[in-house]
Design an enzyme around this catalytic site. Structure first.
Site, short mmCIF file in Angstrom:
data_model
loop_
_atom_site.label_atom_id
_atom_site.label_comp_id
_atom_site.label_asym_id
_atom_site.label_seq_id
_atom_site.Cartn_x
_atom_site.Cartn_y
_atom_site.Cartn_z
N SER A 538 -48.67 -48.04 -19.76
CA SER A 538 -47.34 -47.54 -20.06
C SER A 538 -47.41 -46.04 -20.31
O SER A 538 -47.82 -45.29 -19.43
CB SER A 538 -46.74 -48.31 -21.24
OG SER A 538 -45.36 -48.09 -21.33
N ASP A 624 -40.27 -55.29 -14.36
CA ASP A 624 -40.49 -54.46 -15.55
C ASP A 624 -39.29 -53.55 -15.80
O ASP A 624 -39.00 -52.68 -14.98
CB ASP A 624 -41.76 -53.63 -15.36
CG ASP A 624 -42.18 -52.89 -16.61
OD1 ASP A 624 -41.39 -52.82 -17.57
OD2 ASP A 624 -43.31 -52.37 -16.63
N HIS A 659 -43.35 -55.92 -17.96
CA HIS A 659 -44.18 -54.87 -18.54
C HIS A 659 -45.50 -55.39 -19.09
O HIS A 659 -46.50 -54.69 -19.05
CB HIS A 659 -43.39 -54.19 -19.66
CG HIS A 659 -43.91 -52.85 -20.04
ND1 HIS A 659 -43.96 -51.78 -19.16
CD2 HIS A 659 -44.43 -52.39 -21.21
CE1 HIS A 659 -44.46 -50.73 -19.79
NE2 HIS A 659 -44.76 -51.07 -21.02
#
Length: 685
Positions: A538, A624, A659
């Site tokens: 991320s 995501d 995610h």
């Protein structure tokens, strides 16, 4: 395996797409990879390209299938397959979860404290059966013990369906909403619940009150947030007298309180929002207890009368040495989570003002309050681990200052901590700051530069990475590797200032810290340039992208999970779910030319250059909503078209996940095994 042994790598079509912003023209030839119908992804050209990348990934990893399987089996062997939690008392029941051998998901149970049979509340494995993805979010039993409010996501898109289950029959009796996100809070009489909903742009924007038996469409909106950058969340106070409705972004917060006994009452605003002021609230003994950074960067603890909730009186003053990170107000103590010199602390303060610190047995560790649902527990549940000590569950008895061990994480295949050593190093950054680095390695690890190091970091949002235990990393340690965590600026490991020194206009400090941490490890003999594999996800994936551009010769391999690498384009796209709320973290390149130029200077996608890069494994998720799939896809496409080396570059897009990757516990292990196998293969052992 090298690319020479594989079929030709996919090459994404380049379609000219230029935009002029603040006098600078941006070239974005892979802009087309964003499906214009997003969040639906139906463009066949996009899907075809992603499938080609996944096919290439599978072909590249096929010769390493035995290594992946070996690491996966090692990781699985260290996992207690019938793992269960320590039961915790909440009212008349003990609650716990437990896995069955071979199951990807747990079952959730309770039994009466006074004695009686176990009762199955929710079988996650059964709910997940036949689904590619399943993730539980809300799980809240009503105060009268009769009903369960629970929510689940079945795609990875983080839109959860909230249901109410009759625990006597095991049947779901109501579907409250299909677009929730976050927790739920019951009213005191068990006849209503408060929850949050997301809009079409995946922003949690309102708190609603649903009364049992009523039409869900008639739910009352208790609060709706108009600011596109703010998100709404709900929670309950420790004394269960109040329901909290919180709204805020990454630097500003505002809280309203609703009586749990009268949830339809007008919400009580604690204090109006002030830019860059944060506060949180708990309640006990008719007083609000408030943690805030209003007069000290490391926060202070204050109190307020609910009749005058904005009049805050200091209870514990802010300190340069002690960073206050959280509070919970119990009947006999306020539990204060803190950090001193980067190490977790837990302070217990009586309402008369006596304070003592819970003492932990090691010099470097991770610790904090565990699940403590009751207002007046007999002891406080605490979680603890270190880089060499498995996760340990304690009950802390404050009158005796005694930690009682309830459970130590079992490693079925065996674990001997005496085989490993851990250190907390301090390495210099280029501006003179000292960067902490936690490292664990097998005893006898060479410090002559011949070793290999796996280096992890995050470095954003004030999120600290604790020096905690992981059975997964033993697959590297037992192959002679060291595993290190760089506690870089952008996280709040050394206090809130440490975070501020890595955000927005100071963002380059984060990237420099990471490269300087690696150079410090090299200087201390843990590896040499090219002997360090790196990993982040991320915002940590953004970090991977930046340092791959700035210091490619340092890295032997790069694993970037769901990486935030198309920073400049994303921060200019107000239609995306996270963008307005992210401007305080990164800057607003739409309105601020300096923020635009700063982000342009580091954004990984824009800074790919014609030079040699290390081997790279990049992952993403089609569903995501946080880091959209096209970010890793565009970055991989530009790297393939631009880099001058023959090093392996792989892109894996989970077509049915978001995610967090795949949802089952074994699938998560296999993905980790793939990453470890990749770096081991590329770095030769």
């Amino acid at each position: 395996m090298t690319p020479a042994d594989l079929p030709p790598a996919p090459r994404a079509t380049r379609i000219p797409h230029e935009t002029a912003v603040h006098g600078i023209t941006l070239d974005d030839p892979y802009h087309w990879l964003k499906d214009p119908l997003y969040p639906e992804v139906k463009d066949e050209a996009v899907l075809s390209y992603l499938r080609e990348e996944n096919t290439y990934f599978e072909a590249a990893m096929a010769p390493r299938a035995d290594l992946v399987e070996a690491i996966f089996q090692e990781m699985k062997g260290r996992m207690k397959e019938d793992e269960s939690s320590v039961p915790q008392k909440d009212g008349e029941y003990l609650y716990w979860w437990a896995y069955e051998t071979g199951s990807q998901y747990p079952r959730r149970w309770r039994k009466p404290v006074a004695g009686g049979p176990d009762q199955l509340l929710l079988d996650e494995a059964a709910e997940a059966e036949g689904k590619a993805y399943f993730r539980l979010a809300a799980f809240s039993v009503s105060p009268d013990g009769r009903l369960l409010a629970w929510s689940a996501d079945e795609s990875g898109a983080e839109r959860f369906t909230l249901r109410i289950r009759d625990l006597a029959t095991g049947a779901d009796v109501e579907t409250v909403s299909a677009v929730t996100n976050g927790g739920v809070v019951w009213s005191s009489d068990s006849k209503a619940l408060v929850f949050t909903e997301v809009n079409d742009n995946w922003r949690s924007y309102r708190a609603r009150l649903h009364r049992l038996g009523a039409d869900p469409a008639e739910a009352v909106t208790l609060y709706e947030e108009a600011d596109e950058g703010f998100r709404v969340a709900v929670g309950g106070t420790q004394d269960r007298q109040w329901i909290q409705i919180a709204t805020g972004d990454n630097q500003t917060s505002e809280i309203r309180m609703v009586p749990a006994g009268d949830p339809s009452a007008e919400p009580l605003l604690v204090s109006p929002r002030q830019v860059k002021r944060q506060y949180s609230v708990d309640a006990a003994h008719g007083i609000f207890w408030i943690l805030t950074n209003d007069d000290h960067v490391n926060f202070r603890l204050a109190s307020a009368d609910p009749a005058t909730p904005g009049a805050w009186e200091t209870v514990i003053a802010g300190s340069d040495d002690t960073y206050l990170t959280g509070i919970a107000s119990f009947a006999r103590h306020i539990a204060v989570a803190a950090r001193i010199d980067g190490l977790d602390q837990l302070l217990l303060r009586t309402y008369e003002g006596d304070t003592h610190r819970v003492a932990f047995p090691e010099a470097s560790y991770s610790a904090g309050l565990g699940n403590n649902p009751e207002f007046d527990p007999a002891a406080y549940r605490i979680g603890y681990s270190s880089m060499v000590t498995p996760s340990t569950v304690y009950d802390y008895h404050p009158a005796e200052h005694r930690l009682e061990v309830l459970k130590v994480q079992e490693v079925p295949s065996g674990y001997n901590p005496s085989r490993y050593a851990t250190e907390r190093l301090s390495v210099p950054a280029r501006d003179g700051k000292a960067i902490p680095v936690s490292i664990v390695y097998p005893k006898g690890f060479p410090k002559d530069g011949s070793g290999k190091v796996f280096l992890y970091a995050y470095g954003a949002y004030g999120h600290a990475i604790p020096p905690s235990f992981s059975t997964g990393r033993l697959s590297l340690l037992d192959r002679g590797w060291a595993y290190a965590i760089a506690h870089i600026r952008g996280g709040d490991d050394l206090g809130y200032t440490w975070y501020l020194q890595g955000k927005a206009t100071e963002r380059w400090n984060t990237f420099h810290d990471f490269s300087d941490a690696a150079k410090g490890l090299i200087a201390q003999g843990f590896a040499k340039a090219g002997g360090i594999a790196i990993n982040g996800g991320s915002a940590g994936g953004e970090l991977m992208g930046v340092v791959a551009n700035t210091d490619p010769d340092l890295w032997g391999a790069v694993v970037a999970d769901v990486p935030f690498v198309d920073v400049l384009n994303t921060m200019q796209d107000e239609s995306l779910p996270l963008t307005p709320g992210e401007w305080p973290e990164w800057g607003n390149p739409i309105t601020d030319p300096e923020a635009f130029r700063l982000i342009l200077s580091y954004s990984p996608y824009e800074n790919v250059a014609a030079k040699a890069y290390p081997p790279m494994l990049i992952t993403g998720g089609l569903n995501d909503p946080r880091v959209t799939y096209w970010e890793p896809a565009k970055w991989a496409a530009r790297l393939r078209a631009t880099k001058t080396d023959e090093a392996l570059l792989l892109l894996k897009i989970n077509m049915g996940a978001g995610h967090g990757g795949k949802s089952g516990r074994y699938e998560a292990l296999r993905e980790r095994a793939e990453a470890f196998a990749f770096v081991i293969d590329q770095m030769g052992g």
